[in-house]
Design a protein around this motif. Structure first.
Motif, PDB file in Angstrom:
ATOM      1  N   MET A   1      -0.244   5.036  -0.074  1.00 20.46           N
ATOM      2  CA  MET A   1       1.108   4.949  -0.586  1.00 20.46           C
ATOM      3  C   MET A   1       1.289   3.717  -1.461  1.00 20.46           C
ATOM      4  N   ASP A   2       0.605   2.618  -1.120  1.00 17.67           N
ATOM      5  CA  ASP A   2       0.767   1.401  -1.909  1.00 17.67           C
ATOM      6  C   ASP A   2       0.175   1.542  -3.307  1.00 17.67           C
ATOM      7  N   TRP A   3      -0.900   2.296  -3.426  1.00 14.73           N
ATOM      8  CA  TRP A   3      -1.483   2.491  -4.752  1.00 14.73           C
ATOM      9  C   TRP A   3      -0.564   3.307  -5.644  1.00 14.73           C
ATOM     10  N   SER A   4       0.241   4.179  -5.050  1.00 13.26           N
ATOM     11  CA  SER A   4       1.177   4.953  -5.864  1.00 13.26           C
ATOM     12  C   SER A   4       2.279   4.043  -6.434  1.00 13.26           C
ATOM     13  N   VAL A   5       2.643   3.006  -5.691  1.00 17.03           N
ATOM     14  CA  VAL A   5       3.629   2.048  -6.201  1.00 17.03           C
ATOM     15  C   VAL A   5       3.045   1.270  -7.374  1.00 17.03           C
ATOM     16  N   VAL A   6       1.791   0.880  -7.266  1.00 12.84           N
ATOM     17  CA  VAL A   6       1.131   0.182  -8.368  1.00 12.84           C
ATOM     18  C   VAL A   6       1.018   1.105  -9.584  1.00 12.84           C
ATOM     19  N   ALA A   7       0.681   2.368  -9.350  1.00 12.82           N
ATOM     20  CA  ALA A   7       0.594   3.327 -10.459  1.00 12.82           C
ATOM     21  C   ALA A   7       1.955   3.538 -11.116  1.00 12.82           C
ATOM     22  N   MET A   8       3.014   3.580 -10.316  1.00  3.47           N
ATOM     23  CA  MET A   8       4.350   3.729 -10.882  1.00  3.47           C
ATOM     24  C   MET A   8       4.736   2.491 -11.684  1.00  3.47           C
ATOM     25  N   PRO A  58      -1.986  -7.757  -5.250  1.00  2.00           N
ATOM     26  CA  PRO A  58      -2.797  -8.778  -4.557  1.00  2.00           C
ATOM     27  C   PRO A  58      -3.120  -8.408  -3.104  1.00  2.00           C
ATOM     28  N   ARG A  59      -2.185  -7.775  -2.436  1.00  2.00           N
ATOM     29  CA  ARG A  59      -2.457  -7.380  -1.049  1.00  2.00           C
ATOM     30  C   ARG A  59      -3.498  -6.262  -0.990  1.00  2.00           C
ATOM     31  N   LEU A  60      -3.406  -5.340  -1.937  1.00  2.00           N
ATOM     32  CA  LEU A  60      -4.364  -4.226  -1.955  1.00  2.00           C
ATOM     33  C   LEU A  60      -5.775  -4.683  -2.302  1.00  2.00           C
ATOM     34  N   LEU A  61      -5.885  -5.747  -3.075  1.00  2.00           N
ATOM     35  CA  LEU A  61      -7.202  -6.276  -3.447  1.00  2.00           C
ATOM     36  C   LEU A  61      -7.697  -7.321  -2.460  1.00  2.00           C
ATOM     37  N   HIS A  62      -6.954  -7.517  -1.365  1.00  2.00           N
ATOM     38  CA  HIS A  62      -7.307  -8.475  -0.316  1.00  2.00           C
ATOM     39  C   HIS A  62      -7.482  -9.881  -0.885  1.00  2.00           C
ATOM     40  N   ALA A  63      -6.511 -10.298  -1.676  1.00  2.00           N
ATOM     41  CA  ALA A  63      -6.542 -11.636  -2.262  1.00  2.00           C
ATOM     42  C   ALA A  63      -6.237 -12.667  -1.183  1.00  2.00           C
ATOM     43  N   SER A  64      -6.531 -13.912  -1.504  1.00  2.00           N
ATOM     44  CA  SER A  64      -6.294 -14.980  -0.534  1.00  2.00           C
ATOM     45  C   SER A  64      -4.789 -15.210  -0.356  1.00  2.00           C
ATOM     46  N   TYR A  65      -4.464 -15.932   0.703  1.00  2.00           N
ATOM     47  CA  TYR A  65      -3.069 -16.193   1.034  1.00  2.00           C
ATOM     48  C   TYR A  65      -2.366 -16.948  -0.093  1.00  2.00           C
TER      49      TYR A  65
END
Length: 103
Positions: A1-8, A58-65
């Motif tokens: 679902m989060d990737w659909s938000v990025v796509a939108m 950033p959360r989807l790519l597991h970026a640092s805090y």
């Protein structure tokens, strides 16, 4: 679902770029740009799309805090900027209209 938000969000950025291109093409034909329409067709989708991308990517790519917190701060600045621009556009829209009385 989060990737659909990025796509939108990416779709909204593309709509904003397309709106800007359309505005320039119409200006070449001799039509003057409409001030209120320019905001809604170019800036609002761009700001919303960037906010959607910056909020989830950033959360989807597991970026640092630190990266996630920096993006959240930039999203807050972006949200405040969007609210200010919408309020200015609403002020411009309603400025010419006075309150009507019941006479």
């Amino acid at each position: 679902m989060d990737w659909s938000v990025v796509a939108m969000g990416c779709l909204l950025v593309l709509v904003a770029l397309g709106g800007r291109w359309w505005e320039r093409a119409e200006a070449r034909k001799g039509a003057g740009p409409v001030r209120g329409a320019r905001f809604f067709w170019a800036w609002l989708p761009l700001l919303l799309g960037l906010g959607m991308i910056g909020g989830n990517l950033p959360r989807l790519l597991h970026a640092s805090y630190a990266v996630v917190m920096t993006m959240d701060t930039l999203n807050l600045v972006l949200a405040v900027t969007t609210v200010v621009l919408v309020l200015r556009a609403a002020r411009h829209f309603f400025r010419g209209r006075g309150l009507r009385t019941l006479e």
